[in-house]
Motif scaffolding. Structure first.
Motif, PDB file in Angstrom:
ATOM      1  N   LEU A   1       0.826  -1.206   0.000  1.00  0.00           N
ATOM      2  CA  LEU A   1       0.000   0.000   0.000  1.00  0.00           C
ATOM      3  C   LEU A   1       0.862   1.258   0.000  1.00  0.00           C
ATOM      4  O   LEU A   1       0.538   2.245  -0.671  1.00  0.00           O
ATOM      5  N   GLU A   2       1.955   1.235   0.715  1.00  0.00           N
ATOM      6  CA  GLU A   2       2.867   2.383   0.726  1.00  0.00           C
ATOM      7  C   GLU A   2       3.476   2.606  -0.664  1.00  0.00           C
ATOM      8  O   GLU A   2       3.590   3.734  -1.125  1.00  0.00           O
TER       9      GLU A   2
ATOM     10  N   LYS B   1       0.860   4.112  -2.907  1.00  0.00           N
ATOM     11  CA  LYS B   1       0.690   5.541  -2.611  1.00  0.00           C
ATOM     12  C   LYS B   1       1.716   6.375  -3.370  1.00  0.00           C
ATOM     13  O   LYS B   1       1.410   7.473  -3.840  1.00  0.00           O
ATOM     14  N   GLN B   2       2.920   5.871  -3.482  1.00  0.00           N
ATOM     15  CA  GLN B   2       3.981   6.603  -4.165  1.00  0.00           C
ATOM     16  C   GLN B   2       3.768   6.638  -5.680  1.00  0.00           C
ATOM     17  O   GLN B   2       4.212   7.562  -6.344  1.00  0.00           O
TER      18      GLN B   2
ATOM     19  N   VAL C   1      -1.561  12.035  -6.487  1.00  0.00           N
ATOM     20  CA  VAL C   1      -2.374  12.502  -5.376  1.00  0.00           C
ATOM     21  C   VAL C   1      -3.563  13.246  -5.943  1.00  0.00           C
ATOM     22  O   VAL C   1      -3.411  14.130  -6.772  1.00  0.00           O
TER      23      VAL C   1
ATOM     24  N   ARG D   1      -6.911  12.549   5.444  1.00  0.00           N
ATOM     25  CA  ARG D   1      -6.221  11.288   5.753  1.00  0.00           C
ATOM     26  C   ARG D   1      -6.779  10.218   4.822  1.00  0.00           C
ATOM     27  O   ARG D   1      -7.870   9.694   5.045  1.00  0.00           O
ATOM     28  N   PRO D   2      -6.039   9.917   3.730  1.00  0.00           N
ATOM     29  CA  PRO D   2      -6.565   8.969   2.744  1.00  0.00           C
ATOM     30  C   PRO D   2      -6.740   7.569   3.336  1.00  0.00           C
ATOM     31  O   PRO D   2      -5.902   7.089   4.093  1.00  0.00           O
TER      32      PRO D   2
ATOM     33  N   THR E   1      -7.513   3.370   2.780  1.00  0.00           N
ATOM     34  CA  THR E   1      -7.095   2.315   1.845  1.00  0.00           C
ATOM     35  C   THR E   1      -8.074   2.244   0.685  1.00  0.00           C
ATOM     36  O   THR E   1      -7.675   2.109  -0.475  1.00  0.00           O
TER      37      THR E   1
ATOM     38  N   SER F   1      -9.941   4.710  -0.563  1.00  0.00           N
ATOM     39  CA  SER F   1      -9.755   5.837  -1.474  1.00  0.00           C
ATOM     40  C   SER F   1      -8.472   5.664  -2.298  1.00  0.00           C
ATOM     41  O   SER F   1      -8.435   6.026  -3.475  1.00  0.00           O
ATOM     42  N   LEU F   2      -7.452   5.102  -1.701  1.00  0.00           N
ATOM     43  CA  LEU F   2      -6.210   4.839  -2.428  1.00  0.00           C
ATOM     44  C   LEU F   2      -6.453   3.834  -3.550  1.00  0.00           C
ATOM     45  O   LEU F   2      -6.014   4.033  -4.685  1.00  0.00           O
TER      46      LEU F   2
ATOM     47  N   ARG G   1      -8.447   5.537  -6.351  1.00  0.00           N
ATOM     48  CA  ARG G   1      -7.583   6.395  -7.161  1.00  0.00           C
ATOM     49  C   ARG G   1      -6.685   5.563  -8.074  1.00  0.00           C
ATOM     50  O   ARG G   1      -6.446   5.920  -9.229  1.00  0.00           O
ATOM     51  N   ALA G   2      -6.175   4.456  -7.538  1.00  0.00           N
ATOM     52  CA  ALA G   2      -5.299   3.586  -8.339  1.00  0.00           C
ATOM     53  C   ALA G   2      -6.072   3.006  -9.525  1.00  0.00           C
ATOM     54  O   ALA G   2      -5.556   2.973 -10.652  1.00  0.00           O
TER      55      ALA G   2
END
Length: 92
Positions: free
Chosen positions: A8-9, A12-13, A17, A23-24, A26, A28-29, A32-33
């Motif tokens: 997950l980290e 995020k990279q 964004v 505070r995003p 998991t 929402s991440l 977005r992905a």
């Protein structure tokens, strides 16, 4: 769990964004992905279509060039270019 957290980290990279919660989460991440991947796939499809059109145009121009350079078409090409110039009207 640690493996999932590392993945997950890394995600995020790699995902741009977007405008979202301070505070995003998991979820929402991941959302977005998914949107980012869809956008990349659409770009790739457009690029592939453009590439195919350019290949087709290149083959067409290559055939035309070969025809114009062939000894048998030399006289035809010259008379064609003269005829077409006589048909066009003078520009103002």
């Amino acid at each position: 769990r640690a493996q999932l957290r590392r993945c997950l980290e890394r995600l995020k990279q790699q995902v741009p964004v977007g405008a979202g919660p301070a505070r995003p989460t998991t979820l929402s991440l991941l959302h977005r992905a998914r949107l980012h991947i869809q956008k990349l796939e659409e770009q790739e499809l457009r690029a592939q279509r453009a590439k195919d059109q350019l290949r087709h145009r290149q083959r067409s121009l290559q055939r035309r060039l070969e025809w114009l350079l062939s000894p048998a078409s030399g006289e035809r090409a010259r008379s064609d270019s003269l005829d077409s110039s006589q048909l066009s009207e003078p520009s103002e």
